[in-house]
Enzyme design. Structure first.
Site, short mmCIF file in Angstrom:
data_model
loop_
_atom_site.label_atom_id
_atom_site.label_comp_id
_atom_site.label_asym_id
_atom_site.label_seq_id
_atom_site.Cartn_x
_atom_site.Cartn_y
_atom_site.Cartn_z
N SER A 1 -0.45 -6.33 -0.45
CA SER A 1 0.35 -7.29 -1.19
C SER A 1 -0.50 -8.51 -1.54
O SER A 1 -1.55 -8.36 -2.17
CB SER A 1 1.59 -7.68 -0.37
OG SER A 1 2.52 -8.39 -1.15
N ASP B 1 5.38 -2.58 -3.08
CA ASP B 1 4.55 -3.32 -2.13
C ASP B 1 4.15 -2.47 -0.92
O ASP B 1 4.98 -1.86 -0.26
CB ASP B 1 5.37 -4.53 -1.66
CG ASP B 1 4.54 -5.59 -0.99
OD1 ASP B 1 3.75 -5.26 -0.09
OD2 ASP B 1 4.70 -6.77 -1.35
#
Length: 322
Positions: A46, A175
């Site tokens: 991320s 993510d």
């Protein structure tokens, strides 16, 4: 025989990635180094994935800090009725993130990066993990053609905050934090399974994005979906992160793992909202505390001398020309 192999691992955490970038910037200034010179493999999830890709592309931590300070308000803008919208739709428009990442990385491909990287994402269409990798093994024949900005978008497409990233072979990517918010075990697995590095040669610098001191309400003990609605994501992310750190310490030994993830009061920093001054102050303090350990544990190793990275597709191109 590989005597030393060093991994830099960078957690997810939204805009709190500013903390990780600032810690690295302070370490570079204090120790008069380029941090990337001392790590063979960089893994990040991320926001940590964005930092990992930026470091591997040649950006300095100070430049990455500047990126977060300038672009952060555009990626996570203050909006009226944002919480109400968040109930039914992703909270932020991904076009702002996309523009920021495209401006940052330009036309660079994963195969153009100067360091080995592994970047976790997750394929919600096939319910399977998805890893972006530089071509550091002969089996890795596809990702090197992927634009860096697309890998950055995919690893940071946080569910409910951004829409899934589908601009890569129409795969529905989200993510990597859903399974590897602390990607240190991802780095260890890559080193051992793909690069034949023995466990006793590995050292890890693992950077979190601050750890909130939370008091879990008693109602969770017997609670249902209503009681867990605000706690579930935080518990899952924190549990995965602690578990990954415990595993790498168990495999490598506590003396070969340095984890930097300071405790902070509950609610002071959020994934999409921070006090910039307070977060930078925390990074200044923590970097000062860990600087001697970083110096002793990691700076005796220079990645290019011990484990030079030569992208496999460039080796094949060179051999073909001969």
């Amino acid at each position: 025989m590989i005597e030393r192999f060093q991994i830099l691992s960078l957690d997810g955490g939204g805009i709190k990635g500013l903390f990780s970038a600032a810690v690295l910037a302070y370490l570079e200034e204090d120790l008069n180094i380029r941090i990337a010179d001392h790590f063979d493999l960089i893994t990040g999830t991320s926001t940590g994935g964005i930092i990992a890709l930026a470091l591997a592309s040649g950006m300095s931590p100070k430049e990455i800090v500047h990126f977060y300070v300038v672009r952060g308000p555009h990626i996570f803008p203050s909006q009226r009725f944002a919480d109400l919208r968040h109930l039914m739709k992703h909270k932020f428009c991904p076009s702002n993130l996309k523009k920021s990442l495209r401006d940052c990385f330009g036309d660079q491909l994963l195969g153009d990066l100067h360091k080995m990287v592994v970047i976790p994402s997750y394929n919600i269409g096939d319910d399977d993990v998805y890893l972006f990798k530089t071509p550091h093994h002969e089996r890795l024949r596809r990702d090197y053609k992927v634009p860096v900005w697309k890998a950055a978008m995919a690893t940071s497409a946080a569910p409910t905050y951004f829409s899934s990233f589908t601009d890569l072979d129409r795969i529905r990517l989200v993510d990597g934090g859903v399974w590897a918010n602390n990607p240190s075990m991802v780095g260890v697995a890559e080193a051992v399974s793909m690069l034949d590095v023995p466990l006793n040669s590995i050292r890890i610098l693992s950077l979190g994005t601050t750890d909130e001191l939370k008091s879990r309400p008693k109602c969770l003990d017997n609670g249902g979906m209503w009681h867990w609605r605000k706690e579930a994501v935080n518990v899952i992310l924190r549990g995965q992160s602690i578990g990954a750190n415990t595993q790498v310490q168990h495999l490598l030994g506590k003396d070969k793992v340095l984890r930097v993830d300071p405790k902070v009061p509950d609610g002071i920093f959020k994934l999409d909202k921070i006090s910039e001054d307070e977060l930078l102050a925390k990074a200044a303090h923590e970097s000062r505390q860990v600087s001697p350990q970083v110096n002793d544990l990691f700076l005796g190793h220079f990645a290019e001398k011990m484990f030079p990275y030569i992208p496999f597709h460039k080796v094949e191109e060179r051999n073909h020309d001969i």
